[in-house]
Structure formats: structure tokens, C-alpha cells
Design a protein around this motif. Structure first.
Motif, PDB file in Angstrom:
ATOM      1  N   ASN A  46       0.867  -1.180   0.000  1.00  0.00           N
ATOM      2  CA  ASN A  46       0.000   0.000   0.000  1.00  0.00           C
ATOM      3  C   ASN A  46       0.898   1.222   0.000  1.00  0.00           C
ATOM      4  N   ILE A  47       0.536   2.198  -0.816  1.00  0.00           N
ATOM      5  CA  ILE A  47       1.311   3.433  -0.933  1.00  0.00           C
ATOM      6  C   ILE A  47       0.594   4.529  -0.162  1.00  0.00           C
ATOM      7  N   THR A  48       1.346   5.258   0.640  1.00  0.00           N
ATOM      8  CA  THR A  48       0.808   6.404   1.378  1.00  0.00           C
ATOM      9  C   THR A  48       1.653   7.620   1.033  1.00  0.00           C
ATOM     10  N   TRP A  49       0.987   8.750   0.772  1.00  0.00           N
ATOM     11  CA  TRP A  49       1.677  10.000   0.448  1.00  0.00           C
ATOM     12  C   TRP A  49       1.592  10.964   1.621  1.00  0.00           C
ATOM     13  N   PHE A  50       2.657  11.733   1.786  1.00  0.00           N
ATOM     14  CA  PHE A  50       2.713  12.763   2.814  1.00  0.00           C
ATOM     15  C   PHE A  50       3.126  14.083   2.169  1.00  0.00           C
ATOM     16  N   ALA A  51       2.387  15.134   2.468  1.00  0.00           N
ATOM     17  CA  ALA A  51       2.706  16.490   2.008  1.00  0.00           C
ATOM     18  C   ALA A  51       3.769  17.064   2.952  1.00  0.00           C
ATOM     19  N   PRO A  52       4.316  18.250   2.619  1.00  0.00           N
ATOM     20  CA  PRO A  52       5.282  18.862   3.538  1.00  0.00           C
ATOM     21  C   PRO A  52       4.730  18.935   4.968  1.00  0.00           C
ATOM     22  N   GLN A  53       5.588  18.948   5.936  1.00  0.00           N
ATOM     23  CA  GLN A  53       5.274  18.888   7.364  1.00  0.00           C
ATOM     24  C   GLN A  53       4.614  17.557   7.734  1.00  0.00           C
ATOM     25  N   TYR A  54       4.881  16.494   6.942  1.00  0.00           N
ATOM     26  CA  TYR A  54       4.405  15.134   7.206  1.00  0.00           C
ATOM     27  C   TYR A  54       2.877  15.033   7.321  1.00  0.00           C
ATOM     28  N   ARG A  55       2.148  15.894   6.608  1.00  0.00           N
ATOM     29  CA  ARG A  55       0.683  15.790   6.586  1.00  0.00           C
ATOM     30  C   ARG A  55       0.297  14.664   5.639  1.00  0.00           C
ATOM     31  N   GLN A  56      -0.372  13.629   6.169  1.00  0.00           N
ATOM     32  CA  GLN A  56      -0.767  12.496   5.339  1.00  0.00           C
ATOM     33  C   GLN A  56      -1.894  12.904   4.399  1.00  0.00           C
ATOM     34  N   ILE A  57      -1.760  12.513   3.141  1.00  0.00           N
ATOM     35  CA  ILE A  57      -2.794  12.767   2.142  1.00  0.00           C
ATOM     36  C   ILE A  57      -3.644  11.502   2.088  1.00  0.00           C
ATOM     37  N   THR A  58      -4.877  11.590   2.581  1.00  0.00           N
ATOM     38  CA  THR A  58      -5.691  10.393   2.758  1.00  0.00           C
ATOM     39  C   THR A  58      -6.728  10.184   1.668  1.00  0.00           C
ATOM     40  N   SER A  59      -7.080  11.222   0.945  1.00  0.00           N
ATOM     41  CA  SER A  59      -8.100  11.049  -0.091  1.00  0.00           C
ATOM     42  C   SER A  59      -7.971  12.149  -1.133  1.00  0.00           C
ATOM     43  N   ASN A  60      -8.725  11.983  -2.214  1.00  0.00           N
ATOM     44  CA  ASN A  60      -8.732  13.001  -3.256  1.00  0.00           C
ATOM     45  C   ASN A  60      -9.409  14.263  -2.740  1.00  0.00           C
ATOM     46  N   SER A  61      -8.932  15.403  -3.205  1.00  0.00           N
ATOM     47  CA  SER A  61      -9.485  16.694  -2.795  1.00  0.00           C
ATOM     48  C   SER A  61      -9.339  17.666  -3.957  1.00  0.00           C
ATOM     49  N   SER A  62      -9.669  18.915  -3.719  1.00  0.00           N
ATOM     50  CA  SER A  62      -9.510  19.923  -4.768  1.00  0.00           C
ATOM     51  C   SER A  62      -8.027  20.176  -5.053  1.00  0.00           C
ATOM     52  N   LYS A  63      -7.145  19.814  -4.145  1.00  0.00           N
ATOM     53  CA  LYS A  63      -5.705  20.035  -4.295  1.00  0.00           C
ATOM     54  C   LYS A  63      -4.962  18.785  -4.757  1.00  0.00           C
ATOM     55  N   TYR A  64      -5.346  17.595  -4.245  1.00  0.00           N
ATOM     56  CA  TYR A  64      -4.621  16.355  -4.518  1.00  0.00           C
ATOM     57  C   TYR A  64      -5.534  15.278  -5.088  1.00  0.00           C
ATOM     58  N   SER A  65      -4.963  14.455  -5.969  1.00  0.00           N
ATOM     59  CA  SER A  65      -5.616  13.231  -6.435  1.00  0.00           C
ATOM     60  C   SER A  65      -4.589  12.114  -6.403  1.00  0.00           C
TER      61      SER A  65
END
Length: 109
Positions: A44-63
Motif C-alpha cells: 500500500n502506498i501512502t503519500w505525505f505532504a510537507p510537514q508530514y501531513r498524510q494525504i488520505t483522499s482526493n481533494s480539490s488540491k490532490y488526487s
């Protein structure tokens, strides 16, 4: 790479196949970040934005594309920083291994 061979099945922990990459992009562009990985079973791949904020789902900013790649939409200056992906499967937990890759994003105007 840690792994075992069992009844014609090779098990190996999730691994990222890169460690540090740098990307430069112009303001308001979209950026696709790829998380190159290996592992069996597939991790399973997990992405983290700067400051280690986990990206958990699609949004207006991330997919999250195909469960592995991260699309950052309409890049702004505050999107600059280090993005990290991790690859973890059940075998990774057996050995308490987590493997991370980092991508430094720089935004220009």
C-alpha cells in the motif's frame, strides 16, 4: 531486500525504488509525482505532504492516481517542500520496515 521463498511464492517487504528526487514546476501547473516501488504482495502506498501531513483522499488540491501516484493540482508557492511516499505491506510490518522516498518540489513563477 528482505524476502522469503515459500511454495513457489516470493514474499518481500514493500520497498521504494528511489530515495530523493527534485522537481521544478511553474506556478499554476499540475504536477504528477510517481512513487516507484516493489514488494510482494504489492504494498500500500501512502503519500505525505510537507510537514508530514498524510494525504488520505482526493481533494480539490490532490488526487491519488492508480493507488500509487500523486497529482498536485494548480501548484502554488505554498505547495513547495518535500513530499514523501511510503510502501508498506504485511511483510513490511513483520520486520518493522517502512521504506520512504522523498521528492523535493520547487515552484517558480
Amino acid at each position: 531486500l528482505i524476502g522469503f521463498y515459500y511454495k513457489n511464492l516470493i514474499l518481500s517487504s514493500g520497498e521504494i525504488t528511489f530515495h530523493l528526487t527534485q522537481k521544478s514546476i511553474d506556478l499554476n501547473e499540475d504536477l504528477l509525482l510517481k512513487c516507484n516501488h516493489t514488494g510482494s504482495p504489492l504494498p500500500n502506498i501512502t503519500w505525505f505532504a510537507p510537514q508530514y501531513r498524510q494525504i488520505t483522499s482526493n481533494s480539490s488540491k490532490y488526487s491519488i492516481i492508480n493507488g500509487t501516484d500523486l497529482l498536485i493540482k494548480s501548484i502554488q508557492f505554498n505547495d513547495s517542500g518535500v513530499y514523501r511516499c511510503s510502501a508498506i505491506n504485511n511483510f513490511s510490518y513483520s520486520f518493522m520496515r517502512k521504506k520512504y522516498g522523498s521528492i523535493i518540489v520547487s515552484v517558480y513563477c
